[in-house]
Design a protein around this motif. Sequence first.
Motif, PDB file in Angstrom:
ATOM      1  N   PHE A   1       0.834  -1.201   0.000  1.00  0.00           N
ATOM      2  CA  PHE A   1       0.000   0.000   0.000  1.00  0.00           C
ATOM      3  C   PHE A   1       0.870   1.253   0.000  1.00  0.00           C
ATOM      4  O   PHE A   1       0.637   2.189  -0.773  1.00  0.00           O
ATOM      5  CB  PHE A   1      -0.925  -0.014   1.220  1.00  0.00           C
ATOM      6  N   CYS A   2       1.862   1.271   0.881  1.00  0.00           N
ATOM      7  CA  CYS A   2       2.728   2.449   0.974  1.00  0.00           C
ATOM      8  C   CYS A   2       3.498   2.679  -0.327  1.00  0.00           C
ATOM      9  O   CYS A   2       3.677   3.827  -0.750  1.00  0.00           O
ATOM     10  CB  CYS A   2       3.702   2.295   2.138  1.00  0.00           C
ATOM     11  N   ASN A   3       3.949   1.612  -0.944  1.00  0.00           N
ATOM     12  CA  ASN A   3       4.659   1.749  -2.213  1.00  0.00           C
ATOM     13  C   ASN A   3       3.761   2.325  -3.297  1.00  0.00           C
ATOM     14  O   ASN A   3       4.171   3.180  -4.092  1.00  0.00           O
ATOM     15  CB  ASN A   3       5.205   0.391  -2.666  1.00  0.00           C
ATOM     16  N   MET A   4       2.506   1.858  -3.341  1.00  0.00           N
ATOM     17  CA  MET A   4       1.552   2.358  -4.331  1.00  0.00           C
ATOM     18  C   MET A   4       1.237   3.831  -4.088  1.00  0.00           C
ATOM     19  O   MET A   4       1.180   4.634  -5.026  1.00  0.00           O
ATOM     20  CB  MET A   4       0.272   1.517  -4.292  1.00  0.00           C
ATOM     21  N   LEU A   5       1.037   4.180  -2.817  1.00  0.00           N
ATOM     22  CA  LEU A   5       0.711   5.569  -2.487  1.00  0.00           C
ATOM     23  C   LEU A   5       1.906   6.478  -2.760  1.00  0.00           C
ATOM     24  O   LEU A   5       1.753   7.590  -3.290  1.00  0.00           O
ATOM     25  CB  LEU A   5       0.283   5.662  -1.024  1.00  0.00           C
ATOM     26  N   TRP A   6       3.107   6.003  -2.409  1.00  0.00           N
ATOM     27  CA  TRP A   6       4.314   6.787  -2.666  1.00  0.00           C
ATOM     28  C   TRP A   6       4.497   7.052  -4.162  1.00  0.00           C
ATOM     29  O   TRP A   6       4.829   8.160  -4.567  1.00  0.00           O
ATOM     30  CB  TRP A   6       5.529   6.053  -2.102  1.00  0.00           C
ATOM     31  N   LYS A   7       4.268   6.033  -4.968  1.00  0.00           N
ATOM     32  CA  LYS A   7       4.406   6.182  -6.417  1.00  0.00           C
ATOM     33  C   LYS A   7       3.396   7.202  -6.960  1.00  0.00           C
ATOM     34  O   LYS A   7       3.729   8.038  -7.801  1.00  0.00           O
ATOM     35  CB  LYS A   7       4.224   4.857  -7.132  1.00  0.00           C
ATOM     36  N   LEU A   8       2.161   7.115  -6.465  1.00  0.00           N
ATOM     37  CA  LEU A   8       1.140   8.067  -6.908  1.00  0.00           C
ATOM     38  C   LEU A   8       1.541   9.487  -6.551  1.00  0.00           C
ATOM     39  O   LEU A   8       1.464  10.399  -7.385  1.00  0.00           O
ATOM     40  CB  LEU A   8      -0.208   7.719  -6.282  1.00  0.00           C
ATOM     41  N   LEU A   9       1.997   9.694  -5.323  1.00  0.00           N
ATOM     42  CA  LEU A   9       2.400  11.030  -4.891  1.00  0.00           C
ATOM     43  C   LEU A   9       3.602  11.525  -5.685  1.00  0.00           C
ATOM     44  O   LEU A   9       3.671  12.706  -6.052  1.00  0.00           O
ATOM     45  CB  LEU A   9       2.728  11.018  -3.400  1.00  0.00           C
TER      46      LEU A   9
END
Length: 211
Positions: free
Chosen positions: A45-53
């Motif tokens: 989840f954190c990796n996906m959110l970081w990539k989006l940001l």
Amino acid sequence: MSKKLKKGDRLYLVDGSSYIFRAYHALPPLTRKSDGMPVGAVSGFCNMLWKLLADVNDDAVKEMGTPTHFAVIFDHSSYSFRNDLYSEYKANRDEPPEDLRPQFSLIRDAVRAFGLPCIEMEGYEADDLIATYAQSADKAGAETVIISSDKDLMQLITDNTTMYDTMKSRKIGRAEVMEKFGVGPEKMIDLQALTGDSVDNIPGVPGIGPK
């Protein structure tokens, strides 16, 4: 999300519950060395959110534009007011896996650690809150980008509201809904009422659904 939306603003709404399950199923099990706590979904989840940001801040998602407002929206629980209206709603679904349950609170903590609003409401699904925020933004003349590929949210698409599927790096607007379903966003409620939805255990009109 503390500042009131106005014309020219751009609101990003992340379907956090969808992100959780995508992360959980996409990665192999992972545990924290100190205590054996499952953290695979948290990491994904954190990796996906970081990539989006990173993408929006670096203007990589140029077609969508940089957000002025941003929030991650979650289901409060598996129960919502729909269960009172229809007792068989989502009755076909299994409970979340045992190793995923303790990660829900950690993921919410992670969102807050990113400095982002983490929003949920008892008795309602993430979809309900996303719809409320998107429609309020639309009335204010602001743009909304819904980070999800859930067809249930496609009814919200307008000239000011679009969706973005991060897994396929694909914008979903009126044309994409028409191409896939043969109707525009404003007809998606009628279409789903006719066809039903086997994922949510909702029957359609006999001879037509569910699909």
